[in-house]
Write a protein that holds these residues in place. Structure first.
Motif, short mmCIF file in Angstrom:
data_model
loop_
_atom_site.label_atom_id
_atom_site.label_comp_id
_atom_site.label_asym_id
_atom_site.label_seq_id
_atom_site.Cartn_x
_atom_site.Cartn_y
_atom_site.Cartn_z
N THR A 91 45.52 58.72 24.33
CA THR A 91 45.22 60.09 23.94
C THR A 91 46.48 60.91 24.12
O THR A 91 47.00 61.00 25.24
CB THR A 91 44.08 60.67 24.79
OG1 THR A 91 44.49 60.80 26.14
CG2 THR A 91 42.85 59.77 24.75
N GLN A 92 47.00 61.51 23.06
CA GLN A 92 48.31 62.15 23.16
C GLN A 92 48.41 63.37 22.25
O GLN A 92 47.41 63.84 21.74
CB GLN A 92 49.42 61.14 22.85
CG GLN A 92 49.26 60.42 21.53
CD GLN A 92 50.09 59.13 21.46
OE1 GLN A 92 50.01 58.26 22.33
NE2 GLN A 92 50.89 59.00 20.40
N ASN A 93 49.62 63.86 22.04
CA ASN A 93 49.94 65.14 21.42
C ASN A 93 49.48 66.23 22.38
O ASN A 93 50.00 66.30 23.49
CB ASN A 93 49.32 65.26 20.03
CG ASN A 93 49.96 66.39 19.23
OD1 ASN A 93 51.15 66.31 18.91
ND2 ASN A 93 49.21 67.42 18.91
N VAL A 94 48.53 67.08 22.04
CA VAL A 94 47.95 68.02 23.01
C VAL A 94 46.77 67.29 23.62
O VAL A 94 45.70 67.18 23.03
CB VAL A 94 47.52 69.33 22.33
CG1 VAL A 94 46.90 70.27 23.35
CG2 VAL A 94 48.72 69.99 21.66
N THR A 95 46.96 66.77 24.81
CA THR A 95 46.10 65.73 25.36
C THR A 95 44.77 66.26 25.89
O THR A 95 44.75 67.23 26.64
CB THR A 95 46.83 64.99 26.49
OG1 THR A 95 48.07 64.51 26.00
CG2 THR A 95 46.01 63.82 26.99
N LEU A 96 43.70 65.58 25.53
CA LEU A 96 42.39 65.77 26.17
C LEU A 96 42.04 64.45 26.86
O LEU A 96 41.59 63.50 26.22
CB LEU A 96 41.32 66.13 25.14
CG LEU A 96 39.90 66.28 25.68
CD1 LEU A 96 39.81 67.40 26.70
CD2 LEU A 96 38.91 66.50 24.54
N PRO A 97 42.28 64.35 28.18
CA PRO A 97 42.08 63.08 28.86
C PRO A 97 40.68 62.50 28.74
O PRO A 97 40.52 61.28 28.73
CB PRO A 97 42.43 63.40 30.32
CG PRO A 97 43.40 64.54 30.23
CD PRO A 97 42.90 65.36 29.07
N SER A 98 39.67 63.35 28.63
CA SER A 98 38.30 62.85 28.59
C SER A 98 38.00 62.00 27.35
O SER A 98 37.04 61.23 27.34
CB SER A 98 37.30 64.01 28.66
OG SER A 98 37.46 64.87 27.56
N LEU A 99 38.82 62.12 26.32
CA LEU A 99 38.59 61.30 25.13
C LEU A 99 38.68 59.81 25.44
O LEU A 99 37.95 59.01 24.86
CB LEU A 99 39.59 61.66 24.04
CG LEU A 99 39.43 63.04 23.38
CD1 LEU A 99 40.60 63.30 22.44
CD2 LEU A 99 38.10 63.14 22.65
N GLY A 100 39.58 59.44 26.35
CA GLY A 100 39.73 58.03 26.70
C GLY A 100 38.46 57.42 27.25
O GLY A 100 37.92 56.45 26.67
N PRO A 101 37.91 57.96 28.35
CA PRO A 101 36.66 57.42 28.89
C PRO A 101 35.49 57.52 27.91
O PRO A 101 34.65 56.62 27.86
CB PRO A 101 36.42 58.27 30.14
CG PRO A 101 37.78 58.75 30.55
CD PRO A 101 38.52 58.95 29.26
#
Length: 225
Positions: free
Chosen positions: A42-52
């Protein structure tokens, strides 16, 4: 601002990700992987919750990567700022780059891999990553790092990178490789490669100690017999 590669080893089933960024501690926010399930950047303007969220959809919802990615982005009101790549436990892939991605950006799926980046020196950076991953023999960590070195050789980011991370999942629920350079003024990818070369001969020892301490090799610390 970031470039990454996610991939799967067809021989071992290992899943992994290598990533680098001009920002601090990219490995803390952008690299996600789950044994037997998949890997997500998950990158650029990152939203970490997208990964889980995506990994949960792959594991429990039994969705294909594109559907899992679409579900997660559909719940995010700012998807136009995201860049996300996904690979599942069978090597199927998906990727997305929003309209507000920074600078020159690109994403390419290859044979059991996806590379993506933004603020790039050119789109050829990502194409070089996929080619390097596909052509490099050996274990998954070596192939991922080869792709990162190829990115640098092709121009990398417009500006300097300062952090890098490498994560690989094997047959256990924790990462068998989880290495990070959270900040370096110079060459975080080179420093990450040095960490991997130091960790590589010890990796199996740590797995053995965890699974069966009675067969563990010497710990190499004072007082150890």
């Amino acid at each position: 601002m970031t470039f990454s590669v996610i991939g799967r080893c067809p021989e071992t089933g290992q899943l992994g990700i290598a990533i680098s960024s001009s920002s601090i501690a990219v490995g803390a926010r952008c690299a996600w992987a789950r044994a037997g399930v998949g890997a997500v950047a998950t990158q650029n303007v990152t939203l970490p919750s997208l990964g889980p969220q995506i990994l949960d959809s792959l594991e429990h919802g039994q969705l294909v990567p594109k559907a899992a990615l679409d579900r997660a982005l559909g719940a995010d009101g700012w998807s136009q700022y995201r860049q996300v790549t996904v690979i599942d436990g069978r090597g199927h892939t998906a990727f997305f780059t929003g309209a507000e991605a920074l600078g020159v950006h690109h994403a390419v799926a290859g044979e059991q891999c996806v590379a993506a980046g933004n603020m790039l020196a050119g789109k050829e950076v990502i194409e070089a990553m996929v080619q390097a991953f596909e052509k490099t023999p050996g274990v998954l960590a070596d192939r991922l790092l080869s792709a990162m070195r190829a990115a640098l050789a092709a121009g990398g980011e417009v500006g300097p990178v300062h952090s890098a991370a490498l994560k690989v999942m094997g047959d256990v629920i924790w990462p068998i490789v989880d290495l990070r350079v959270d900040w370096a003024e110079v060459d975080p990818i080179g420093q990450l490669d040095t960490l991997w070369q130091a960790y590589r001969p010890q990796m199996q020892d740590y797995l053995t100690r965890a699974m069966n301490p009675t067969t563990a090799p010497s710990y190499g610390v004072p007082g150890d017999e």
